[in-house]
Scaffold this motif. Structure first.
Motif, PDB file in Angstrom:
ATOM      1  N   TYR A   1      55.122  86.670  -4.743  1.00  0.00           N
ATOM      2  CA  TYR A   1      54.322  85.609  -5.352  1.00  0.00           C
ATOM      3  C   TYR A   1      54.644  85.547  -6.832  1.00  0.00           C
ATOM      4  O   TYR A   1      54.986  86.549  -7.459  1.00  0.00           O
ATOM      5  CB  TYR A   1      52.823  85.859  -5.188  1.00  0.00           C
ATOM      6  CG  TYR A   1      52.383  85.911  -3.759  1.00  0.00           C
ATOM      7  CD1 TYR A   1      52.224  84.750  -3.017  1.00  0.00           C
ATOM      8  CD2 TYR A   1      52.112  87.129  -3.149  1.00  0.00           C
ATOM      9  CE1 TYR A   1      51.819  84.800  -1.698  1.00  0.00           C
ATOM     10  CE2 TYR A   1      51.710  87.187  -1.825  1.00  0.00           C
ATOM     11  CZ  TYR A   1      51.570  86.019  -1.114  1.00  0.00           C
ATOM     12  OH  TYR A   1      51.182  86.066   0.191  1.00  0.00           O
TER      13      TYR A   1
ATOM     14  N   VAL B   1      52.678  80.575  -6.650  1.00  0.00           N
ATOM     15  CA  VAL B   1      53.857  80.071  -5.965  1.00  0.00           C
ATOM     16  C   VAL B   1      54.334  81.139  -4.990  1.00  0.00           C
ATOM     17  O   VAL B   1      54.435  82.318  -5.343  1.00  0.00           O
ATOM     18  CB  VAL B   1      54.975  79.724  -6.982  1.00  0.00           C
ATOM     19  CG1 VAL B   1      56.195  79.163  -6.281  1.00  0.00           C
ATOM     20  CG2 VAL B   1      54.461  78.765  -8.026  1.00  0.00           C
ATOM     21  N   GLY B   2      54.636  80.737  -3.774  1.00  0.00           N
ATOM     22  CA  GLY B   2      55.101  81.662  -2.747  1.00  0.00           C
ATOM     23  C   GLY B   2      56.556  82.037  -2.912  1.00  0.00           C
ATOM     24  O   GLY B   2      57.270  81.570  -3.803  1.00  0.00           O
TER      25      GLY B   2
ATOM     26  N   ASP C   1      59.052  81.244  -1.102  1.00  0.00           N
ATOM     27  CA  ASP C   1      59.973  80.136  -0.845  1.00  0.00           C
ATOM     28  C   ASP C   1      59.915  79.039  -1.909  1.00  0.00           C
ATOM     29  O   ASP C   1      60.599  78.032  -1.802  1.00  0.00           O
ATOM     30  CB  ASP C   1      59.687  79.535   0.526  1.00  0.00           C
ATOM     31  CG  ASP C   1      58.237  79.105   0.684  1.00  0.00           C
ATOM     32  OD1 ASP C   1      57.437  79.367  -0.229  1.00  0.00           O
ATOM     33  OD2 ASP C   1      57.896  78.514   1.724  1.00  0.00           O
ATOM     34  N   GLY C   2      59.090  79.211  -2.931  1.00  0.00           N
ATOM     35  CA  GLY C   2      58.979  78.230  -4.009  1.00  0.00           C
ATOM     36  C   GLY C   2      57.882  77.202  -3.801  1.00  0.00           C
ATOM     37  O   GLY C   2      57.686  76.334  -4.644  1.00  0.00           O
ATOM     38  N   GLN C   3      57.171  77.306  -2.693  1.00  0.00           N
ATOM     39  CA  GLN C   3      56.098  76.355  -2.412  1.00  0.00           C
ATOM     40  C   GLN C   3      54.844  76.740  -3.192  1.00  0.00           C
ATOM     41  O   GLN C   3      54.460  77.911  -3.234  1.00  0.00           O
ATOM     42  CB  GLN C   3      55.792  76.340  -0.926  1.00  0.00           C
ATOM     43  CG  GLN C   3      54.763  75.317  -0.537  1.00  0.00           C
ATOM     44  CD  GLN C   3      54.540  75.300   0.966  1.00  0.00           C
ATOM     45  OE1 GLN C   3      55.057  76.138   1.684  1.00  0.00           O
ATOM     46  NE2 GLN C   3      53.762  74.349   1.418  1.00  0.00           N
ATOM     47  N   ILE C   4      54.201  75.767  -3.794  1.00  0.00           N
ATOM     48  CA  ILE C   4      52.974  76.020  -4.539  1.00  0.00           C
ATOM     49  C   ILE C   4      51.840  76.199  -3.541  1.00  0.00           C
ATOM     50  O   ILE C   4      51.527  75.295  -2.770  1.00  0.00           O
ATOM     51  CB  ILE C   4      52.673  74.878  -5.522  1.00  0.00           C
ATOM     52  CG1 ILE C   4      53.777  74.806  -6.575  1.00  0.00           C
ATOM     53  CG2 ILE C   4      51.318  75.084  -6.189  1.00  0.00           C
ATOM     54  CD1 ILE C   4      53.659  73.643  -7.512  1.00  0.00           C
ATOM     55  N   ILE C   5      51.228  77.384  -3.559  1.00  0.00           N
ATOM     56  CA  ILE C   5      50.149  77.700  -2.627  1.00  0.00           C
ATOM     57  C   ILE C   5      48.825  77.158  -3.135  1.00  0.00           C
ATOM     58  O   ILE C   5      48.029  76.607  -2.383  1.00  0.00           O
ATOM     59  CB  ILE C   5      50.075  79.222  -2.403  1.00  0.00           C
ATOM     60  CG1 ILE C   5      51.386  79.715  -1.793  1.00  0.00           C
ATOM     61  CG2 ILE C   5      48.896  79.586  -1.520  1.00  0.00           C
ATOM     62  CD1 ILE C   5      51.499  81.200  -1.722  1.00  0.00           C
ATOM     63  N   ARG C   6      48.593  77.342  -4.433  1.00  0.00           N
ATOM     64  CA  ARG C   6      47.331  76.883  -5.022  1.00  0.00           C
ATOM     65  C   ARG C   6      47.557  76.572  -6.485  1.00  0.00           C
ATOM     66  O   ARG C   6      48.295  77.272  -7.167  1.00  0.00           O
ATOM     67  CB  ARG C   6      46.268  77.975  -4.856  1.00  0.00           C
ATOM     68  CG  ARG C   6      44.902  77.641  -5.380  1.00  0.00           C
ATOM     69  CD  ARG C   6      43.993  77.245  -4.245  1.00  0.00           C
ATOM     70  NE  ARG C   6      42.745  76.740  -4.735  1.00  0.00           N
ATOM     71  CZ  ARG C   6      41.579  77.292  -4.497  1.00  0.00           C
ATOM     72  NH1 ARG C   6      41.499  78.372  -3.775  1.00  0.00           N
ATOM     73  NH2 ARG C   6      40.481  76.746  -4.963  1.00  0.00           N
ATOM     74  N   ARG C   7      46.911  75.538  -6.984  1.00  0.00           N
ATOM     75  CA  ARG C   7      47.004  75.159  -8.387  1.00  0.00           C
ATOM     76  C   ARG C   7      45.626  74.763  -8.866  1.00  0.00           C
ATOM     77  O   ARG C   7      44.836  74.205  -8.116  1.00  0.00           O
ATOM     78  CB  ARG C   7      47.960  73.979  -8.529  1.00  0.00           C
ATOM     79  CG  ARG C   7      48.014  73.450  -9.950  1.00  0.00           C
ATOM     80  CD  ARG C   7      49.088  72.471 -10.115  1.00  0.00           C
ATOM     81  NE  ARG C   7      50.317  73.250 -10.204  1.00  0.00           N
ATOM     82  CZ  ARG C   7      51.531  72.737 -10.180  1.00  0.00           C
ATOM     83  NH1 ARG C   7      51.698  71.466 -10.036  1.00  0.00           N
ATOM     84  NH2 ARG C   7      52.583  73.499 -10.303  1.00  0.00           N
TER      85      ARG C   7
END
Length: 115
Positions: free
Chosen positions: A68, A86-87, A89-95
């Motif tokens: 993370y 950010v996970g 894989d580059g995906q935003i989990i929470r903002r």
């Protein structure tokens, strides 16, 4: 003897500012990090302070890619919120705007890991 004056554009330039985590932000992040270390999930971390973003990266092992990344982007303060998780894989989990609320997504994974 020749004397050269440096260009005026470099005389008055300030060094580029860096984005960094404040002490209170780091205490929240390191508290969560310590709980994951005690659970045996995380083993290492890295902090990067760049021009536009500060990043706290969490690793399972030292030689891996981060599991993370907790990012602080002050330019997004008025839009989506300056904190993000950010996970791998580059995906935003929470903002969001509040760091504690953004980190809750990781705390839920800690509860599952302990059970």
């Amino acid at each position: 003897m020749n004397y050269q004056v440096p260009p005026t554009s470099t005389l008055h330039q300030m060094p580029p500012s860096q984005v960094a985590f404040h002490r209170t932000e780091l205490s929240v992040i390191l508290s969560l990090y310590g709980r994951f270390v005690a659970a045996g999930e995380w083993r290492d971390y890295g902090i990067s302070c760049l021009k536009d973003v500060a990043v706290f990266s969490v690793f399972r092992r030292t030689a891996e890619t981060p599991l993370y990344r907790i990012e602080k982007r002050p330019r997004l303060r008025d839009k989506q919120g300056m904190y993000a998780v950010v996970g791998m894989d580059g995906q935003i989990i929470r903002r969001g705007h509040d760091l504690k609320k953004v980190l809750r997504v990781l705390e839920r994974k800690l509860i599952r890991a302990v059970e």
